[in-house]
Design a protein around this motif. Structure first.
Motif, PDB file in Angstrom:
ATOM      1  N   ALA A   1      18.449 -11.499   0.836  1.00  0.00           N
ATOM      2  CA  ALA A   1      17.100 -11.687   1.379  1.00  0.00           C
ATOM      3  C   ALA A   1      16.844 -10.742   2.548  1.00  0.00           C
ATOM      4  CB  ALA A   1      16.924 -13.142   1.813  1.00  0.00           C
ATOM      5  N   ILE A   2      17.826 -10.605   3.450  1.00  0.00           N
ATOM      6  CA  ILE A   2      17.675  -9.706   4.600  1.00  0.00           C
ATOM      7  C   ILE A   2      17.520  -8.261   4.130  1.00  0.00           C
ATOM      8  CG2 ILE A   2      18.840  -8.770   6.629  1.00  0.00           C
ATOM      9  CD1 ILE A   2      20.096 -11.531   7.036  1.00  0.00           C
ATOM     10  N   LYS A   3      18.299  -7.864   3.116  1.00  0.00           N
ATOM     11  CA  LYS A   3      18.202  -6.495   2.615  1.00  0.00           C
ATOM     12  C   LYS A   3      16.843  -6.224   1.972  1.00  0.00           C
ATOM     13  CE  LYS A   3      23.095  -5.452   1.914  1.00  0.00           C
ATOM     14  NZ  LYS A   3      24.149  -5.089   0.949  1.00  0.00           N
ATOM     15  N   VAL A   4      16.303  -7.217   1.271  1.00  0.00           N
ATOM     16  CA  VAL A   4      14.974  -7.044   0.670  1.00  0.00           C
ATOM     17  C   VAL A   4      13.921  -6.847   1.754  1.00  0.00           C
ATOM     18  CG1 VAL A   4      13.163  -8.257  -0.613  1.00  0.00           C
ATOM     19  CG2 VAL A   4      15.501  -8.258  -1.477  1.00  0.00           C
ATOM     20  N   VAL A   5      14.002  -7.652   2.829  1.00  0.00           N
ATOM     21  CA  VAL A   5      13.045  -7.515   3.939  1.00  0.00           C
ATOM     22  C   VAL A   5      13.170  -6.142   4.601  1.00  0.00           C
ATOM     23  CG1 VAL A   5      12.415  -8.411   6.213  1.00  0.00           C
ATOM     24  CG2 VAL A   5      12.939  -9.999   4.358  1.00  0.00           C
ATOM     25  N   LEU A   6      14.415  -5.699   4.858  1.00  0.00           N
ATOM     26  CA  LEU A   6      14.621  -4.389   5.486  1.00  0.00           C
ATOM     27  C   LEU A   6      14.086  -3.262   4.617  1.00  0.00           C
ATOM     28  CD1 LEU A   6      18.232  -4.768   6.974  1.00  0.00           C
ATOM     29  CD2 LEU A   6      16.073  -4.644   8.227  1.00  0.00           C
ATOM     30  N   LEU A   7      14.349  -3.331   3.307  1.00  0.00           N
ATOM     31  CA  LEU A   7      13.859  -2.287   2.407  1.00  0.00           C
ATOM     32  C   LEU A   7      12.334  -2.293   2.326  1.00  0.00           C
ATOM     33  CD1 LEU A   7      16.483  -2.522  -0.479  1.00  0.00           C
ATOM     34  CD2 LEU A   7      16.202  -0.663   1.163  1.00  0.00           C
ATOM     35  N   SER A   8      11.725  -3.482   2.411  1.00  0.00           N
ATOM     36  CA  SER A   8      10.258  -3.561   2.390  1.00  0.00           C
ATOM     37  C   SER A   8       9.666  -2.885   3.622  1.00  0.00           C
ATOM     38  CB  SER A   8       9.814  -5.031   2.335  1.00  0.00           C
ATOM     39  OG  SER A   8      10.313  -5.665   1.180  1.00  0.00           O
ATOM     40  N   PHE A   9      10.243  -3.176   4.807  1.00  0.00           N
ATOM     41  CA  PHE A   9       9.764  -2.525   6.030  1.00  0.00           C
ATOM     42  C   PHE A   9       9.985  -1.014   5.983  1.00  0.00           C
ATOM     43  CE2 PHE A   9      10.052  -6.789   8.109  1.00  0.00           C
ATOM     44  CZ  PHE A   9       8.732  -6.832   8.558  1.00  0.00           C
ATOM     45  N   ALA A  10      11.127  -0.592   5.447  1.00  0.00           N
ATOM     46  CA  ALA A  10      11.404   0.839   5.345  1.00  0.00           C
ATOM     47  C   ALA A  10      10.408   1.519   4.410  1.00  0.00           C
ATOM     48  CB  ALA A  10      12.837   1.052   4.852  1.00  0.00           C
ATOM     49  N   PHE A  11      10.063   0.849   3.325  1.00  0.00           N
ATOM     50  CA  PHE A  11       9.098   1.409   2.365  1.00  0.00           C
ATOM     51  C   PHE A  11       7.720   1.550   3.008  1.00  0.00           C
ATOM     52  CE2 PHE A  11       6.092   0.796  -1.225  1.00  0.00           C
ATOM     53  CZ  PHE A  11       6.388   1.961  -1.918  1.00  0.00           C
ATOM     54  N   ILE A  12       7.318   0.525   3.776  1.00  0.00           N
ATOM     55  CA  ILE A  12       6.017   0.583   4.466  1.00  0.00           C
ATOM     56  C   ILE A  12       6.008   1.713   5.495  1.00  0.00           C
ATOM     57  CG2 ILE A  12       4.511  -0.676   6.056  1.00  0.00           C
ATOM     58  CD1 ILE A  12       5.305  -3.245   4.568  1.00  0.00           C
ATOM     59  N   ALA A  13       7.122   1.831   6.262  1.00  0.00           N
ATOM     60  CA  ALA A  13       7.198   2.903   7.257  1.00  0.00           C
ATOM     61  C   ALA A  13       7.170   4.274   6.594  1.00  0.00           C
ATOM     62  CB  ALA A  13       8.468   2.743   8.086  1.00  0.00           C
ATOM     63  N   LEU A  14       7.822   4.401   5.440  1.00  0.00           N
ATOM     64  CA  LEU A  14       7.828   5.677   4.716  1.00  0.00           C
ATOM     65  C   LEU A  14       6.424   6.038   4.237  1.00  0.00           C
ATOM     66  CD1 LEU A  14       9.675   7.912   3.638  1.00  0.00           C
ATOM     67  CD2 LEU A  14       9.954   6.578   1.552  1.00  0.00           C
ATOM     68  N   LEU A  15       5.695   5.044   3.717  1.00  0.00           N
ATOM     69  CA  LEU A  15       4.320   5.294   3.282  1.00  0.00           C
ATOM     70  C   LEU A  15       3.440   5.697   4.459  1.00  0.00           C
ATOM     71  CD1 LEU A  15       3.714   2.373   0.736  1.00  0.00           C
ATOM     72  CD2 LEU A  15       4.205   4.772   0.238  1.00  0.00           C
ATOM     73  N   GLN A  16       3.658   5.054   5.608  1.00  0.00           N
ATOM     74  CA  GLN A  16       2.875   5.374   6.807  1.00  0.00           C
ATOM     75  C   GLN A  16       3.116   6.825   7.233  1.00  0.00           C
ATOM     76  OE1 GLN A  16       0.878   2.944   8.374  1.00  0.00           O
ATOM     77  NE2 GLN A  16       0.027   4.584   9.625  1.00  0.00           N
ATOM     78  N   ASN A  17       4.365   7.271   7.166  1.00  0.00           N
ATOM     79  CA  ASN A  17       4.694   8.639   7.561  1.00  0.00           C
ATOM     80  C   ASN A  17       4.174   9.675   6.567  1.00  0.00           C
ATOM     81  OD1 ASN A  17       6.091   8.155  10.003  1.00  0.00           O
ATOM     82  ND2 ASN A  17       7.885   7.487   8.870  1.00  0.00           N
ATOM     83  N   LEU A  18       3.958   9.242   5.328  1.00  0.00           N
ATOM     84  CA  LEU A  18       3.418  10.159   4.323  1.00  0.00           C
ATOM     85  C   LEU A  18       1.901  10.241   4.377  1.00  0.00           C
ATOM     86  CD1 LEU A  18       5.686   9.303   1.250  1.00  0.00           C
ATOM     87  CD2 LEU A  18       5.784  11.335   2.715  1.00  0.00           C
ATOM     88  N   GLY A  19       1.288   9.507   5.324  1.00  0.00           N
ATOM     89  CA  GLY A  19      -0.161   9.577   5.512  1.00  0.00           C
ATOM     90  C   GLY A  19      -0.952   8.589   4.690  1.00  0.00           C
ATOM     91  N   ILE A  20      -0.282   7.633   4.053  1.00  0.00           N
ATOM     92  CA  ILE A  20      -0.980   6.622   3.261  1.00  0.00           C
ATOM     93  C   ILE A  20      -1.422   5.500   4.187  1.00  0.00           C
ATOM     94  CG2 ILE A  20      -0.741   4.979   1.362  1.00  0.00           C
ATOM     95  CD1 ILE A  20       1.349   6.845   0.156  1.00  0.00           C
ATOM     96  N   ASN A  21      -2.657   5.026   3.976  1.00  0.00           N
ATOM     97  CA  ASN A  21      -3.216   3.967   4.822  1.00  0.00           C
ATOM     98  C   ASN A  21      -2.558   2.636   4.463  1.00  0.00           C
ATOM     99  OD1 ASN A  21      -4.688   2.327   6.464  1.00  0.00           O
ATOM    100  ND2 ASN A  21      -6.676   2.762   5.512  1.00  0.00           N
ATOM    101  N   VAL A  22      -1.526   2.278   5.211  1.00  0.00           N
ATOM    102  CA  VAL A  22      -0.781   1.058   4.930  1.00  0.00           C
ATOM    103  C   VAL A  22      -1.599  -0.178   5.273  1.00  0.00           C
ATOM    104  CG1 VAL A  22       1.344  -0.212   5.450  1.00  0.00           C
ATOM    105  CG2 VAL A  22       1.372   2.266   5.356  1.00  0.00           C
ATOM    106  N   THR A  23      -2.459  -0.074   6.304  1.00  0.00           N
ATOM    107  CA  THR A  23      -3.286  -1.219   6.693  1.00  0.00           C
ATOM    108  C   THR A  23      -4.204  -1.633   5.555  1.00  0.00           C
ATOM    109  OG1 THR A  23      -3.271  -0.394   8.966  1.00  0.00           O
ATOM    110  CG2 THR A  23      -4.897  -2.070   8.428  1.00  0.00           C
ATOM    111  N   GLY A  24      -4.816  -0.622   4.923  1.00  0.00           N
ATOM    112  CA  GLY A  24      -5.672  -0.930   3.772  1.00  0.00           C
ATOM    113  C   GLY A  24      -4.877  -1.514   2.621  1.00  0.00           C
ATOM    114  N   LEU A  25      -3.639  -1.018   2.429  1.00  0.00           N
ATOM    115  CA  LEU A  25      -2.782  -1.536   1.355  1.00  0.00           C
ATOM    116  C   LEU A  25      -2.433  -2.997   1.597  1.00  0.00           C
ATOM    117  CD1 LEU A  25      -1.081  -0.925  -1.177  1.00  0.00           C
ATOM    118  CD2 LEU A  25       0.778  -0.242   0.343  1.00  0.00           C
TER     119      LEU A  25
END
Length: 202
Positions: free
Chosen positions: A56-80
């Motif tokens: 469960a902890i690894k799933v949460v960490l990977l989810s946050f990492a994925f969101i941070a990666l999308l944010q750095n790629l210029g994708i609007n994470v807030t809208g997502l």
């Protein structure tokens, strides 16, 4: 400028990947240390919960990492995230079985009717429990096949755990010929009793 922005995004993405990898390794180390400590303290039920908590902890960490990666790629994470909020009801309905199986896995780990490595009977099958995951429980049958049962279904089954029995009942029928005499029958009974009493494991 576009090349510079691309390189900057790539560096940030690699940094996110490195931090996520470091955190995942830290979770592995912390789980190993905690498992050793709990085993020394004799808390087997808590040890059984660790794999599910680790996943469960690894799933949460990977989810946050994925969101941070999308944010750095210029994708609007807030809208997502807002879009996910709008479709939350549909996701909740679609994930109903998954949540049910997750709670079934938690109940199996907490109640521990069977543990990993236990030989048990479930329904009309028998086998050895190999893994209790977040969604399914895997059991290796006598045919050496692996059966995956949803946790919710497995938790509602009548489970017979052979690994926890303190004694094994030996029940058999011995056939004698019809012409056996009473003396011969008494001799057979006496010899059977002597044989059983002399055995150290009976």
């Amino acid at each position: 400028v576009p090349a510079h922005e691309f390189l900057q995004g790539l560096v940030k993405g690699l940094a996110v990947f490195a931090v996520a990898w470091l955190l995942l390794r830290m979770v592995d180390v912390a789980t190993g240390v905690l498992r050793d400590q709990l085993e020394r303290d004799g808390k087997r039920s808590a040890v059984a919960v660790l794999p599910l908590g680790e996943k469960a902890i690894k799933v949460v960490l990977l989810s946050f990492a994925f969101i941070a990666l999308l944010q750095n790629l210029g994708i609007n994470v807030t809208g997502l995230i807002a879009g996910l909020g709008v479709g939350g009801l549909a996701v909740a309905l679609a994930a109903q079985k998954t949540v049910e199986n997750l709670f079934g896995g938690v109940s199996l780990i907490v109640d521990q009717p069977v543990r990993v490595g236990d030989f048990c009977r479930f329904g009309d099958k028998v086998g050895t429990v190999e893994d209790v995951g977040m969604r399914t429980t895997r059991v290796r049958t006598l045919d050496r096949t692996v059966v995956s049962i949803p946790n919710a279904e497995f938790a509602h089954m009548q489970l017979e755990n052979f690994a926890l029995r303190d004694k094994i009942r030996f029940f058999t029928k011995l056939g004698l010929r019809y012409e056996t005499t009473a003396d011969q029958l008494r001799w057979v009974l006496a010899e059977l009793k002597r044989l059983l009493v002399a055995h150290p494991k009976i």
